[in-house]
Design a protein around this motif. Structure first.
Motif, PDB file in Angstrom:
ATOM      1  N   ILE A  15       0.844  -1.187   0.000  1.00 12.24           N
ATOM      2  CA  ILE A  15       0.000   0.000   0.000  1.00 12.24           C
ATOM      3  C   ILE A  15       0.884   1.243   0.000  1.00 12.24           C
ATOM      4  CG2 ILE A  15      -1.826  -1.194   1.282  1.00 12.24           C
ATOM      5  CD1 ILE A  15      -1.068   0.540   3.720  1.00 12.24           C
ATOM      6  N   TYR A  16       0.288   2.365  -0.359  1.00 15.41           N
ATOM      7  CA  TYR A  16       0.972   3.647  -0.189  1.00 15.41           C
ATOM      8  C   TYR A  16       0.059   4.554   0.624  1.00 15.41           C
ATOM      9  CZ  TYR A  16      -1.846   5.578  -4.071  1.00 15.41           C
ATOM     10  OH  TYR A  16      -2.880   5.986  -4.880  1.00 15.41           O
ATOM     11  N   LEU A  17       0.667   5.514   1.294  1.00 16.51           N
ATOM     12  CA  LEU A  17      -0.062   6.446   2.144  1.00 16.51           C
ATOM     13  C   LEU A  17       0.069   7.851   1.575  1.00 16.51           C
ATOM     14  CD1 LEU A  17       1.084   5.119   5.639  1.00 16.51           C
ATOM     15  CD2 LEU A  17      -1.085   4.654   4.486  1.00 16.51           C
ATOM     16  N   GLU A  18      -1.069   8.506   1.437  1.00 16.05           N
ATOM     17  CA  GLU A  18      -1.128   9.879   0.930  1.00 16.05           C
ATOM     18  C   GLU A  18      -1.614  10.765   2.068  1.00 16.05           C
ATOM     19  OE1 GLU A  18      -4.127  12.311  -1.988  1.00 16.05           O
ATOM     20  OE2 GLU A  18      -3.423  10.350  -2.684  1.00 16.05           O
ATOM     21  N   ALA A  19      -0.728  11.619   2.584  1.00 18.67           N
ATOM     22  CA  ALA A  19      -1.026  12.370   3.809  1.00 18.67           C
ATOM     23  C   ALA A  19      -1.186  13.856   3.530  1.00 18.67           C
ATOM     24  CB  ALA A  19       0.075  12.154   4.833  1.00 18.67           C
ATOM     25  N   GLY A  20      -2.390  14.365   3.796  1.00 21.10           N
ATOM     26  CA  GLY A  20      -2.631  15.792   3.740  1.00 21.10           C
ATOM     27  C   GLY A  20      -2.471  16.398   5.126  1.00 21.10           C
ATOM     28  N   GLN A  21      -2.948  17.626   5.283  1.00 24.16           N
ATOM     29  CA  GLN A  21      -2.879  18.278   6.586  1.00 24.16           C
ATOM     30  C   GLN A  21      -3.933  17.738   7.553  1.00 24.16           C
ATOM     31  OE1 GLN A  21      -0.488  20.610   7.457  1.00 24.16           O
ATOM     32  NE2 GLN A  21       0.383  20.048   5.470  1.00 24.16           N
ATOM     33  N   LYS A  22      -5.068  17.309   7.023  1.00 25.61           N
ATOM     34  CA  LYS A  22      -6.178  16.884   7.863  1.00 25.61           C
ATOM     35  C   LYS A  22      -6.573  15.432   7.659  1.00 25.61           C
ATOM     36  CE  LYS A  22      -8.189  21.533   7.518  1.00 25.61           C
ATOM     37  NZ  LYS A  22      -9.381  22.309   7.072  1.00 25.61           N
ATOM     38  N   ARG A  23      -6.106  14.816   6.575  1.00 28.68           N
ATOM     39  CA  ARG A  23      -6.600  13.492   6.226  1.00 28.68           C
ATOM     40  C   ARG A  23      -5.504  12.677   5.557  1.00 28.68           C
ATOM     41  NH1 ARG A  23     -11.568  11.632   6.474  1.00 28.68           N
ATOM     42  NH2 ARG A  23     -12.313   9.940   5.114  1.00 28.68           N
ATOM     43  N   LEU A  59       3.329   9.663   0.332  1.00 28.12           N
ATOM     44  CA  LEU A  59       3.201  10.811  -0.560  1.00 28.12           C
ATOM     45  C   LEU A  59       2.610  11.997   0.193  1.00 28.12           C
ATOM     46  CD1 LEU A  59       1.549   8.983  -3.591  1.00 28.12           C
ATOM     47  CD2 LEU A  59       3.920   9.718  -3.438  1.00 28.12           C
ATOM     48  N   PRO A  60       3.096  13.198  -0.058  1.00 27.33           N
ATOM     49  CA  PRO A  60       2.438  14.384   0.500  1.00 27.33           C
ATOM     50  C   PRO A  60       1.119  14.612  -0.214  1.00 27.33           C
ATOM     51  CG  PRO A  60       4.231  15.028  -0.961  1.00 27.33           C
ATOM     52  CD  PRO A  60       4.296  13.537  -0.848  1.00 27.33           C
ATOM     53  N   GLY A  61       0.068  14.836   0.537  1.00 29.81           N
ATOM     54  CA  GLY A  61      -1.238  15.059  -0.054  1.00 29.81           C
ATOM     55  C   GLY A  61      -1.402  16.486  -0.537  1.00 29.81           C
ATOM     56  N   ASN A  62      -2.612  16.803  -0.967  1.00 27.69           N
ATOM     57  CA  ASN A  62      -2.911  18.140  -1.467  1.00 27.69           C
ATOM     58  C   ASN A  62      -4.324  18.529  -1.013  1.00 27.69           C
ATOM     59  OD1 ASN A  62      -4.612  16.665  -3.172  1.00 27.69           O
ATOM     60  ND2 ASN A  62      -3.209  16.779  -4.913  1.00 27.69           N
ATOM     61  N   GLN A  63      -4.900  19.513  -1.655  1.00 26.28           N
ATOM     62  CA  GLN A  63      -6.236  19.951  -1.274  1.00 26.28           C
ATOM     63  C   GLN A  63      -7.265  18.849  -1.484  1.00 26.28           C
ATOM     64  OE1 GLN A  63      -6.752  23.597  -3.550  1.00 26.28           O
ATOM     65  NE2 GLN A  63      -6.228  24.838  -1.759  1.00 26.28           N
ATOM     66  N   SER A  64      -7.102  18.063  -2.537  1.00 29.72           N
ATOM     67  CA  SER A  64      -8.029  16.950  -2.776  1.00 29.72           C
ATOM     68  C   SER A  64      -7.998  15.971  -1.616  1.00 29.72           C
ATOM     69  CB  SER A  64      -7.677  16.228  -4.085  1.00 29.72           C
ATOM     70  OG  SER A  64      -7.911  17.047  -5.197  1.00 29.72           O
ATOM     71  N   THR A  65      -6.804  15.681  -1.121  1.00 31.05           N
ATOM     72  CA  THR A  65      -6.663  14.753   0.002  1.00 31.05           C
ATOM     73  C   THR A  65      -7.477  15.229   1.192  1.00 31.05           C
ATOM     74  OG1 THR A  65      -4.356  14.522  -0.738  1.00 31.05           O
ATOM     75  CG2 THR A  65      -4.975  13.435   1.327  1.00 31.05           C
ATOM     76  N   ASP A  66      -7.308  16.492   1.548  1.00 30.70           N
ATOM     77  CA  ASP A  66      -8.006  17.025   2.713  1.00 30.70           C
ATOM     78  C   ASP A  66      -9.496  17.202   2.448  1.00 30.70           C
ATOM     79  OD1 ASP A  66      -5.821  17.123   4.435  1.00 30.70           O
ATOM     80  OD2 ASP A  66      -5.189  19.080   3.693  1.00 30.70           O
ATOM     81  N   PHE A  67      -9.874  17.366   1.182  1.00 31.62           N
ATOM     82  CA  PHE A  67     -11.288  17.471   0.835  1.00 31.62           C
ATOM     83  C   PHE A  67     -11.998  16.126   0.969  1.00 31.62           C
ATOM     84  CE2 PHE A  67     -14.735  17.428  -2.371  1.00 31.62           C
ATOM     85  CZ  PHE A  67     -15.496  18.482  -1.880  1.00 31.62           C
ATOM     86  N   GLY A  68     -11.219  15.035   0.804  1.00 32.75           N
ATOM     87  CA  GLY A  68     -11.811  13.711   0.970  1.00 32.75           C
ATOM     88  C   GLY A  68     -11.664  12.798  -0.226  1.00 32.75           C
ATOM     89  N   ALA A  69     -10.696  13.095  -1.111  1.00 30.18           N
ATOM     90  CA  ALA A  69     -10.455  12.247  -2.274  1.00 30.18           C
ATOM     91  C   ALA A  69      -8.957  12.055  -2.447  1.00 30.18           C
ATOM     92  CB  ALA A  69     -11.040  12.878  -3.533  1.00 30.18           C
TER      93      ALA A  69
END
Length: 229
Positions: free
Chosen positions: A6-14, A72-82
Motif C-alpha cells: 500500500i501507499y499512504l497519501e497524507a494531507g494536513q487533515k486526512r 506521498l504528501p497530499g494536497n487539497q483533494s486529500t483534505d477534501f476527501g479524495a
C-alpha cells in the motif's frame, strides 16, 4: 499470506491508505493508523466485489498484512476527501496483460455499482446529519459526470447524451473509458494537454475513476433505509 503493498497519501487533515496493485481500493482516516484500519475494515466488501466477478483475491485480516511501500504528501483533494496524488508506480507503461487486468477490475466495479443501483431503486436513501445527500439518480449522474471529467485528464474528449436514460449514459461513458485506455496503451495519447496541462497516466486514471465508483457504490449501500420487518 503475502502482504499487500500500500501507499499512504497524507494531507494536513486526512490520510489515505491505497492498495497499490488494486486500483480503487482506498480508504481515508485522520491519520496513518486510522486510514489503514479503514482500508482493512473495507477488505471484505472489496473482496465480495472481486469474487462476484471471478477475480481471485484474499482479503487481509490484520493491518500487519499491509506493507507501506511509499508515502506521498497530499494536497487539497486529500483534505477534501479524495485521494489526489499518483504513486510512482502509476507512471509505468501498461502492457497487454496490465490492460486486460485493468479492464477486468473496472468491469467488476461497474457491475457492483449497477447492482447497488438496482438494490436501491424504489428505496429511501438515508439523509446526512443536516438533511443533505444526493438522491439515487443524483449519485449516478455525479459518477457519470466525474468520469467524463476524468477522461479530459487523458486528453480524451467523450460525449454522452445527458437526455438519455442513465443506463445508456453509463454505457456511453464506459465505452469511452475503454476506448481511451486502449488508445493510451497503444501510445496514441499526448503527454501534455492542449494548453500544457498535466495528463494523467492510464494507471492513475483507472485508480482515480475506480476509487470514485467504489466510494459512491458503498455510499448507496450504506444509505439504503431497509423496510422495517
Amino acid at each position: 499470506m503475502r502482504t499487500i503493498d500500500i501507499y499512504l497519501e497524507a494531507g494536513q487533515k486526512r490520510v489515505f491508505a491505497c492498495a497499490l496493485a488494486w486500483p480503487g481500493w482506498s480508504r481515508g482516516g485522520r491519520d496513518e493508523e486510522a486510514a489503514q484500519q479503514a482500508l482493512l475494515a473495507s477488505a471484505p466488501r472489496y473482496a465480495a466485489i472481486l469474487h462476484a466477478a471471478d477475480i481471485d483475491f484474499t482479503p487481509p485480516t490484520a493491518v500487519e498484512d499491509f506493507t507501506v511501500v511509499e508515502r506521498l504528501p497530499g494536497n487539497q483533494s486529500t483534505d477534501f476527501g479524495a485521494p489526489g496524488v499518483a504513486p510512482l508506480a502509476d507512471g509505468a507503461a501498461m502492457n497487454d496483460d496490465d490492460f486486460a487486468r485493468m479492464q477486468a477490475l473496472l468491469a467488476a466495479y461497474w457491475q457492483a455499482l449497477d447492482a447497488a443501483v438496482v438494490a436501491a431503486t424504489g428505496k429511501e436513501l438515508r439523509k446526512g446529519p443536516r438533511g443533505g445527500g444526493r438522491d439515487l439518480a443524483g449519485i449516478v449522474q455525479h459518477v457519470i459526470e466525474a468520469d467524463a471529467g476524468y477522461l479530459n485528464r487523458l486528453a480524451w474528449k467523450a460525449k454522452h447524451d445527458k437526455r438519455a436514460p442513465q443506463p445508456e449514459q453509463l454505457a456511453q461513458i464506459r465505452h469511452a473509458i475503454l476506448a481511451a485506455l486502449d488508445s493510451a496503451q497503444q501510445g496514441n495519447l499526448p503527454a501534455q494537454g492542449p494548453r500544457g496541462g498535466v495528463i494523467w497516466s492510464p494507471r492513475y486514471f483507472v485508480r482515480r475513476s475506480a476509487w470514485h465508483t467504489l466510494d459512491h457504490l458503498w455510499e448507496i449501500e450504506d444509505r439504503i433505509v431497509e423496510d422495517a420487518a
